[in-house]
Design an enzyme around this catalytic site. Sequence first.
Site, PDB file in Angstrom:
ATOM      1  N   SER A 179       0.810  -1.215   0.000  1.00  7.56           N
ATOM      2  CA  SER A 179       0.000   0.000   0.000  1.00  7.56           C
ATOM      3  C   SER A 179       0.845   1.267   0.000  1.00  7.56           C
ATOM      4  O   SER A 179       0.368   2.320  -0.419  1.00  7.56           O
ATOM      5  CB  SER A 179      -0.939   0.011   1.205  1.00  7.56           C
ATOM      6  OG  SER A 179      -1.898  -1.015   1.045  1.00  7.56           O
ATOM      7  N   HIS A 229      -6.679  -9.820   4.005  1.00 11.20           N
ATOM      8  CA  HIS A 229      -5.533 -10.454   4.694  1.00 11.20           C
ATOM      9  C   HIS A 229      -6.015 -11.534   5.655  1.00 11.20           C
ATOM     10  O   HIS A 229      -5.367 -12.562   5.814  1.00 11.20           O
ATOM     11  CB  HIS A 229      -4.726  -9.411   5.477  1.00 11.20           C
ATOM     12  CG  HIS A 229      -3.849  -8.548   4.618  1.00 11.20           C
ATOM     13  ND1 HIS A 229      -2.774  -9.031   3.907  1.00 11.20           N
ATOM     14  CD2 HIS A 229      -3.891  -7.219   4.358  1.00 11.20           C
ATOM     15  CE1 HIS A 229      -2.189  -8.037   3.255  1.00 11.20           C
ATOM     16  NE2 HIS A 229      -2.855  -6.918   3.506  1.00 11.20           N
ATOM     17  N   THR A 235      -1.537   4.354   3.221  1.00  6.84           N
ATOM     18  CA  THR A 235      -2.282   4.992   2.132  1.00  6.84           C
ATOM     19  C   THR A 235      -2.441   6.502   2.331  1.00  6.84           C
ATOM     20  O   THR A 235      -1.995   7.275   1.469  1.00  6.84           O
ATOM     21  CB  THR A 235      -3.645   4.298   1.928  1.00  6.84           C
ATOM     22  OG1 THR A 235      -3.431   2.892   1.830  1.00  6.84           O
ATOM     23  CG2 THR A 235      -4.343   4.804   0.678  1.00  6.84           C
ATOM     24  N   HIS A 262      -4.514  -2.036  -4.852  1.00  2.00           N
ATOM     25  CA  HIS A 262      -4.194  -3.418  -5.241  1.00  2.00           C
ATOM     26  C   HIS A 262      -5.351  -4.305  -4.803  1.00  2.00           C
ATOM     27  O   HIS A 262      -6.231  -3.870  -4.061  1.00  2.00           O
ATOM     28  CB  HIS A 262      -2.907  -3.902  -4.557  1.00  2.00           C
ATOM     29  CG  HIS A 262      -2.909  -3.688  -3.077  1.00  2.00           C
ATOM     30  ND1 HIS A 262      -3.673  -4.456  -2.215  1.00  2.00           N
ATOM     31  CD2 HIS A 262      -2.300  -2.754  -2.307  1.00  2.00           C
ATOM     32  CE1 HIS A 262      -3.511  -4.008  -0.985  1.00  2.00           C
ATOM     33  NE2 HIS A 262      -2.696  -2.969  -1.006  1.00  2.00           N
ATOM     34  N   HIS A 311      -1.369  -9.540  -0.807  1.00  2.30           N
ATOM     35  CA  HIS A 311      -1.864  -8.837  -1.984  1.00  2.30           C
ATOM     36  C   HIS A 311      -1.620  -9.698  -3.214  1.00  2.30           C
ATOM     37  O   HIS A 311      -0.779 -10.593  -3.185  1.00  2.30           O
ATOM     38  CB  HIS A 311      -1.113  -7.506  -2.159  1.00  2.30           C
ATOM     39  CG  HIS A 311      -1.225  -6.616  -0.957  1.00  2.30           C
ATOM     40  ND1 HIS A 311      -0.414  -5.535  -0.760  1.00  2.30           N
ATOM     41  CD2 HIS A 311      -2.064  -6.666   0.109  1.00  2.30           C
ATOM     42  CE1 HIS A 311      -0.753  -4.937   0.378  1.00  2.30           C
ATOM     43  NE2 HIS A 311      -1.740  -5.612   0.929  1.00  2.30           N
TER      44      HIS A 311
HETATM   45 MG    MG Z   1      -4.363   1.524   3.293  1.00  2.43          MG
HETATM   46 ZN    ZN Z   2      -2.679  -4.990   2.663  1.00  4.20          ZN
END
Ligand code: MG
Ligand code: ZN
Length: 364
Positions: free
Chosen positions: A81, A258, A134, A297, A323
């Site tokens: 990320s 996850h 992010t 992603h 991911h």
């Molecule tokens: Mg994030």
């Molecule tokens: Zn992640």
Amino acid sequence: MKRLAFYSFLAVVLMFSASGFSLTVPKGNRPVKNIILMIGDGMGTSAVYAGYTLNHGHLNLERIRNIGFSKTYSTAYVTDSGAGGTAISTGNKTYNGAIGVDSTGKPAETILEWAEEYGKATGLVATCAITHATPASFISHQASRSDYELIALDFLKTDIDVFIGGGRNHFAKRKDGVDLTQKLKEKGYSLAYTMDELRNVKKGPVAALLDTVHPVKWLEGRGNMLTESVNEAIRLLSSDKDGFFMMVEGSQIDWGGHDNNINYLATEMVDFDKAVGAALDFAMKDGETLVVITADHDTGGLGLNGGSFETGEIKAGFTGTNHTGVMVPVFAFGPQSEMFSGFQENTDLFFKMMNAFGFEVKRK
Ligand code: MG
Ligand code: ZN
């Protein structure tokens, strides 16, 4: 909110020798006033469809007609990320873990920083710590995403108008003993620690640090925090006559992936889609706002092996807990949204947003 220049209504031609990428805004295309960028972390197409199924065959995303795909690879085949956010925020493919720096570690100016230089109001909203990868990749320049306290310091180096999320400890309970919430107050920020306090803030700048680290899962009672935060941020940012740039993250779709937990993932997806609805409602009324919704992603390699729109039940399978490298959807709504259709690099999103704003990239 520095003011360097004002955009012209003439054709804007941006050439990017570094990436070999060039874009042209057709003559007469008026730059957009506002951009709301929304990132569903880990929101692959199957995550979207899981939300669609859980929500009994309805999503606000369906209101959007201009749709494309984004290739998410970083300098590695599968991104994280940090690199995924940095690609979208700066137009650079970089190494996994990077925050607002290019593949050589050099700070790269972000779209949020560009917007600030051009006099626009700026905002960040997330359902995780606001210092997490992010949101951080839009405002910070750090070699490593795990340096949360350094990332918090970077917030003080900017004039961001509104930020809403968790991460209070990274500002107030630091190893260096410095209380950054005090520094924020000295800079003129209102501090809000609850949604009620945020609602009572009349004007920016405001730092809303609603949790010590991460807000809880929607399943554990986060409620309408994301949509309300988007509405409050729009209320505060849209008072700037020069317009605004805001990035909104649905942070925990990724964490459901996850965990290989379809209920976690799909509820976070539906929650994110509600916030999408709020942004689209504003953009429809406003008419000068471009909304871009994408993912950094895919996470988990989710497959939907069965389900029911009636009950919202989903039979999910995952290929792993990390991911994956698949392309992710890009949805765009409002003026200049046509630019975002087709098959594109994640880095193209930066250049297209810059182009839509009419900002000229000055490579240093
Ligand atoms: Mg994030
Ligand atoms: Zn992640």
